[in-house]
Scaffold this motif. Structure first.
Motif, PDB file in Angstrom:
ATOM      1  N   UNK A 186       0.871  -1.175   0.000  1.00  0.00           N
ATOM      2  CA  UNK A 186       0.000   0.000   0.000  1.00  0.00           C
ATOM      3  C   UNK A 186       0.906   1.223   0.000  1.00  0.00           C
ATOM      4  N   UNK A 187       0.759   2.038  -1.025  1.00  0.00           N
ATOM      5  CA  UNK A 187       1.649   3.173  -1.235  1.00  0.00           C
ATOM      6  C   UNK A 187       1.031   4.462  -0.742  1.00  0.00           C
ATOM      7  N   UNK A 188       1.925   5.404  -0.487  1.00  0.00           N
ATOM      8  CA  UNK A 188       1.495   6.742  -0.134  1.00  0.00           C
ATOM      9  C   UNK A 188       2.667   7.693  -0.186  1.00  0.00           C
ATOM     10  N   UNK A 189       2.353   8.967  -0.227  1.00  0.00           N
ATOM     11  CA  UNK A 189       3.397   9.996  -0.227  1.00  0.00           C
ATOM     12  C   UNK A 189       2.794  11.307   0.240  1.00  0.00           C
ATOM     13  N   UNK A 215      17.106  14.682 -10.838  1.00  0.00           N
ATOM     14  CA  UNK A 215      16.917  16.111 -11.124  1.00  0.00           C
ATOM     15  C   UNK A 215      15.461  16.410 -11.501  1.00  0.00           C
ATOM     16  N   UNK A 216      14.917  17.467 -10.879  1.00  0.00           N
ATOM     17  CA  UNK A 216      13.554  17.892 -11.165  1.00  0.00           C
ATOM     18  C   UNK A 216      12.484  17.140 -10.395  1.00  0.00           C
ATOM     19  N   UNK A 217      12.882  16.182  -9.562  1.00  0.00           N
ATOM     20  CA  UNK A 217      11.901  15.416  -8.795  1.00  0.00           C
ATOM     21  C   UNK A 217      11.257  16.292  -7.719  1.00  0.00           C
ATOM     22  N   UNK A 218      10.112  15.841  -7.232  1.00  0.00           N
ATOM     23  CA  UNK A 218       9.386  16.549  -6.184  1.00  0.00           C
ATOM     24  C   UNK A 218      10.266  16.709  -4.941  1.00  0.00           C
ATOM     25  N   UNK A 257      -6.456   1.481  -1.374  1.00  0.00           N
ATOM     26  CA  UNK A 257      -6.495   2.939  -1.477  1.00  0.00           C
ATOM     27  C   UNK A 257      -5.100   3.498  -1.200  1.00  0.00           C
ATOM     28  N   UNK A 258      -4.378   3.816  -2.274  1.00  0.00           N
ATOM     29  CA  UNK A 258      -3.079   4.463  -2.121  1.00  0.00           C
ATOM     30  C   UNK A 258      -3.355   5.927  -1.789  1.00  0.00           C
ATOM     31  N   UNK A 274       0.310  14.848  -4.463  1.00  0.00           N
ATOM     32  CA  UNK A 274      -0.815  14.431  -5.310  1.00  0.00           C
ATOM     33  C   UNK A 274      -0.406  14.403  -6.783  1.00  0.00           C
ATOM     34  N   UNK A 275       0.643  15.133  -7.149  1.00  0.00           N
ATOM     35  CA  UNK A 275       1.092  15.154  -8.544  1.00  0.00           C
ATOM     36  C   UNK A 275       1.792  13.852  -8.948  1.00  0.00           C
TER      37      UNK A 275
END
Length: 122
Positions: A5-8, A81-84, A104-105, A112-113
């Motif tokens: 189950x992923x999240x960020x 490079x350019x990562x969140x 539900x991740x 959210x992007x």
């Protein structure tokens, strides 16, 4: 069945208080949305971007009731490079009856992007 189950989420500041607050919010939402209890969790992997080094996000999880004995590991996120920026990612491996497409991740704040395809429809 063991499911990942992923999240960020993102932290507004590189402070221990901010890192722990957003991490706790993310862990609680993932557990609630997926009906996960600590006893059913085999492990948790957490990564943080290099600009978040004031605290371990795992500490926020260990402080929650029942999570003290769950194996948790923090790692550095790959510096692309350019990562969140100021991003904390989590993968909870848990025993659940949910089917793969029912999991539900959870993506919060600026994260959210990362996976707009997994956000609940409005």
């Amino acid at each position: 069945m063991i499911r990942g189950i992923r999240g960020a989420t993102t932290s507004p500041d590189n402070t221990k208080e901010s890192i722990w607050a957003v991490s706790e919010q993310l862990f609680r939402k993932i557990a609630a949305d997926n009906h996960i209890v600590p006893e059913n969790v085999s492990s948790v992997i957490i990564t943080a971007t290099k600009d978040l080094d004031a605290a371990f996000p795992a500490k926020a999880l260990r402080e929650l009731d029942g999570w003290k004995h769950v194996p948790v590991m923090c790692m550095a996120e790959i510096a692309v490079p350019g990562a969140l920026e100021k991003c904390i990612r989590v993968m909870i491996n848990a025993d659940t009856e949910l089917k793969q497409d029912q999991v539900q991740h959870v993506y919060l704040e600026g994260a959210v992007v990362l996976r707009p395809d997994l956000l609940p429809s409005q």
